[in-house]
Scaffold this active site. Sequence first.
Site, PDB file in Angstrom:
ATOM      1  CD  GLN A   1      -2.951  -0.661  -0.253  1.00 14.43           C
ATOM      2  OE1 GLN A   1      -3.082   0.486  -0.670  1.00 14.43           O
ATOM      3  NE2 GLN A   1      -3.503  -1.691  -0.871  1.00 14.43           N
ATOM      4  CB  SER A   2       4.279   1.935  -1.203  1.00 22.22           C
ATOM      5  OG  SER A   2       5.060   3.075  -1.513  1.00 22.22           O
TER       6      SER A   2
END
Length: 327
Positions: free
Chosen positions: A72-73
Amino acid sequence: MKDIPRLRFASLPTPIERLPALSASLGISLYVKRDDLTGLAFGGNKTRKLEFLLAEAKANGAKTLITTGAVQSNHCRQTAAAARRFGFECILVLVVPPGEELESYQARQPSGNLLLDRLFGVEIVWAEQKNRDSTLQAVFQSAWDEGRRPYLIPYGGSSPAGASAYVYAIQELMSQGVHPDWIIFPSSSGGTHAGLEAGARLFGCKSRVMGISVDETAAVLSQRVASLAVQTADFLSEKLKIFPAEIGVNDDYQWPGYGVLVESEIGVILEFARKEGLLLDPVYTGRAAAGMVDMVRKGVISSGSSVLFWHTGGTPALFADRYSQIA
Ligand SMILES: *Cc1c(COP(=O)(O)O)cnc(C)c1O
């Protein structure tokens, strides 16, 4: 300060808003610096950094941007968007959360930031935490061997070039005429923190710069931030002497680990949403805001103080399946 190459694509200056309902309930003057509105595929602090990182990549004659981050960067999502906008190829090395099976992740429907990475159509290489660095190295090497002219953007975009964006962000803040007692924000790879710290010194900003650690102990983070702040000043042809003990870090809230959402964070995300119509994210700003509220309750931040909460973005992670328990 030396002028360094920069591509201008962020929507700047970002607005500063007063949060009246939360100010009243906390007994402080609370402002938010809306870096969730920097633009470029939902915005966030990485947009500022990428203005400098992409300029450096261009100056180096690079053709392919390579970077790494969690599934989920936000950094990876924004790097992918920037690559598309400026005609670079892009490879992301994405690290699955600890305890998760790599294969099961690949099989799942993408959500949140990962869905956006897919939408941008960039190459994704999967890794586990333990082999992240070797995977990144191997990906870089093969891109190099194939003549793809890779440029490696470090984790979080936190090189001196990336961090210098937040030196200028302090100048921007001061020109907006807001001089808070505290500047509070989430800190992880340290580039935002290092830039703000260096910027505060270079521009004579008197606010207390306080990073809420998302995933590191204060010992590790303050060392990293001090050293990067000195390097960033150096990159701008300025000399600063900064010791780790001078870095404002609070690591009281990092114990759940990176990306693990706890009750107090869900509570603060709901409170900001329901009292102010403002969205925080489940990984960074939720943790930092929960920390800030706790610091007010404990009197570390005394009542009546003016506090600027620097919203670093990250809201697309609200749509990740992993965080569907929020509401
Ligand atoms: C990357 C990120 C941070 C942390 O910034 P660093 O410069 O890596 O310390 C904070 N908030 C959001 C939303 C981010 O994406």
